[in-house]
Scaffold this motif. Structure first.
Motif, short mmCIF file in Angstrom:
data_model
loop_
_atom_site.label_atom_id
_atom_site.label_comp_id
_atom_site.label_asym_id
_atom_site.label_seq_id
_atom_site.Cartn_x
_atom_site.Cartn_y
_atom_site.Cartn_z
N MET A 1 111.88 46.01 -4.12
CA MET A 1 111.27 46.24 -2.83
C MET A 1 112.17 45.72 -1.73
SD MET A 1 107.47 45.19 -1.49
CE MET A 1 107.75 43.45 -1.75
N GLU A 2 112.43 46.54 -0.74
CA GLU A 2 113.33 46.15 0.33
C GLU A 2 112.63 45.19 1.29
OE1 GLU A 2 112.59 49.23 -0.50
OE2 GLU A 2 114.42 49.90 -1.48
N HIS A 3 113.42 44.36 1.94
CA HIS A 3 112.88 43.40 2.90
C HIS A 3 112.60 44.09 4.22
CE1 HIS A 3 112.20 39.67 5.00
NE2 HIS A 3 113.19 39.91 5.83
N ASP A 4 111.39 43.87 4.77
CA ASP A 4 111.03 44.39 6.08
C ASP A 4 111.54 43.39 7.13
OD1 ASP A 4 109.89 45.23 8.44
OD2 ASP A 4 107.93 45.63 7.58
N PRO A 5 112.49 43.78 7.98
CA PRO A 5 113.07 42.82 8.93
C PRO A 5 112.16 42.49 10.09
CG PRO A 5 113.98 45.00 9.30
CD PRO A 5 113.09 45.11 8.09
N THR A 6 111.03 43.19 10.23
CA THR A 6 110.17 43.01 11.41
C THR A 6 108.91 42.21 11.13
OG1 THR A 6 109.16 45.16 10.98
CG2 THR A 6 111.03 45.11 12.51
N PHE A 7 108.37 42.28 9.90
CA PHE A 7 107.14 41.56 9.57
C PHE A 7 107.29 40.86 8.23
CE2 PHE A 7 105.48 44.56 12.64
CZ PHE A 7 104.53 43.81 13.32
N SER A 8 106.69 39.67 8.13
CA SER A 8 106.61 38.94 6.88
C SER A 8 105.19 39.08 6.32
CB SER A 8 106.93 37.46 7.10
OG SER A 8 106.75 36.71 5.92
N VAL A 9 105.06 39.27 5.01
CA VAL A 9 103.75 39.33 4.36
C VAL A 9 103.34 37.90 4.03
CG1 VAL A 9 102.46 40.13 2.35
CG2 VAL A 9 104.16 41.63 3.41
N ILE A 10 102.38 37.36 4.80
CA ILE A 10 101.93 35.98 4.61
C ILE A 10 101.04 35.87 3.38
CG2 ILE A 10 100.66 34.06 5.65
CD1 ILE A 10 103.35 34.70 6.95
N SER A 11 100.11 36.80 3.24
CA SER A 11 99.26 36.86 2.05
C SER A 11 98.98 38.32 1.73
CB SER A 11 97.94 36.10 2.25
OG SER A 11 97.15 36.71 3.25
N VAL A 12 98.70 38.59 0.46
CA VAL A 12 98.48 39.98 0.04
C VAL A 12 97.52 40.00 -1.13
CG1 VAL A 12 100.49 39.93 -1.50
CG2 VAL A 12 99.64 42.12 -0.65
N GLU A 13 96.68 41.03 -1.17
CA GLU A 13 95.81 41.29 -2.31
C GLU A 13 96.00 42.74 -2.73
OE1 GLU A 13 91.16 40.95 -3.78
OE2 GLU A 13 91.59 41.13 -1.64
N THR B 1 98.14 40.30 5.14
CA THR B 1 98.19 39.53 6.38
C THR B 1 99.65 39.44 6.78
OG1 THR B 1 96.24 38.23 5.81
CG2 THR B 1 97.68 37.34 7.53
N LEU B 2 99.97 40.04 7.92
CA LEU B 2 101.35 40.16 8.37
C LEU B 2 101.63 39.20 9.52
CD1 LEU B 2 101.45 44.08 8.57
CD2 LEU B 2 102.08 42.65 6.61
N GLU B 3 102.87 38.75 9.59
CA GLU B 3 103.32 37.93 10.72
C GLU B 3 104.63 38.51 11.25
OE1 GLU B 3 105.03 33.53 11.09
OE2 GLU B 3 102.87 33.55 10.74
N ALA B 4 104.66 38.76 12.56
CA ALA B 4 105.85 39.37 13.17
C ALA B 4 107.02 38.40 13.14
CB ALA B 4 105.54 39.79 14.60
N LEU B 5 108.16 38.89 12.67
CA LEU B 5 109.40 38.11 12.67
C LEU B 5 110.20 38.34 13.95
CD1 LEU B 5 110.50 38.73 8.98
CD2 LEU B 5 109.39 36.69 9.91
N GLN B 6 109.91 39.45 14.58
CA GLN B 6 110.52 39.79 15.86
C GLN B 6 109.59 40.77 16.58
OE1 GLN B 6 114.21 41.50 14.44
NE2 GLN B 6 113.39 43.56 14.52
N ARG B 7 109.91 41.12 17.79
CA ARG B 7 109.04 42.00 18.57
C ARG B 7 109.05 43.41 17.95
NH1 ARG B 7 108.85 44.88 23.67
NH2 ARG B 7 107.00 44.20 24.83
N SER B 8 107.87 43.88 17.50
CA SER B 8 107.80 45.18 16.84
C SER B 8 106.36 45.64 16.72
CB SER B 8 108.44 45.13 15.46
OG SER B 8 108.41 46.40 14.83
#
Length: 202
Positions: free
Chosen positions: A1-13, A33-40
């Motif tokens: 799975m490729e890394h998404d440079p804009t959002f981090s997956v904090i938690s997942v089900e 539950t996503l957290e923005a790593l940069q403006r997007s």
């Protein structure tokens, strides 16, 4: 799975449900539950469906609905198809998120396999920032499911850890439920629930 440079997956089900006794119709639900790593405003949802002769419906967004019944979340354009069943869905979250802002996203998939494999799984590969993974499967009842939890590094096919899991009758359907929670996943590790599948017509 490729890394998404804009959002981090904090938690997942991830929830995997077999809908029929022949193990062909599959519904999967994914809650992030996503957290923005940069403006997007775009989240890159990557997944795999490697079954060329089966049926694959477009993903359905279940989150982002407001009081009027409309939704701010939607798939941007068609799903991008890659090699060996790789898929990439670009999800428009409806507004621009600033760094550090969080959002909940829920996606549902529906598949039909015409030639089910002998075994199945539901899993997630942890990336930096992931704090919790929940894996859940609802499967037709049988005595020889042999569910297991497995974990290993993403760069190898070998499993570092394997342990058997128990199943229990589901409270909401005539199926067996298998679940496992990973409270502190390690980035670069993949985590799976696996099981044996029934390939007969009964």
């Amino acid at each position: 799975m490729e890394h998404d440079p804009t959002f981090s997956v904090i938690s997942v089900e991830h929830v995997y449900t077999v809908l029929d006794s022949r193990w062909m119709a599959i519904r999967t639900t994914h809650r992030f539950t996503l957290e923005a790593l940069q403006r997007s405003r775009f989240f890159l949802r990557s997944y795999t469906w490697d079954n060329a002769v089966g049926i694959e419906k477009p993903p359905i967004i279940l989150s982002g609905r407001n009081q009027s019944g409309t939704t701010s979340h939607r798939i941007q354009g068609p799903v991008i198809l890659g090699e060996k069943g790789k898929r990439l869905a670009v999800v428009d979250l409806g507004r621009v998120f600033e760094k550090g802002e969080q959002e909940f996203l829920e996606i549902e998939h529906f598949f039909v396999r015409t030639r089910p494999d002998d075994s199945g799984f539901v899993g997630h590969a942890a990336l930096p920032g992931c704090r919790e993974i929940t894996l859940r499967a609802y499967l037709p009842a049988r005595d020889d499911l042999r569910p297991c939890f497995k974990s290993g590094y993403t760069e190898t096919k070998e499993w570092k850890h394997t342990e058997p899991l128990s199943s229990a009758p589901s409270a909401t359907s005539p199926r067996l439920e298998v679940k496992h929670k990973v409270p502190n996943p390690v980035a670069g590790m993949r985590y799976r629930i696996t099981w044996d599948q029934n390939r007969s017509d009964t």
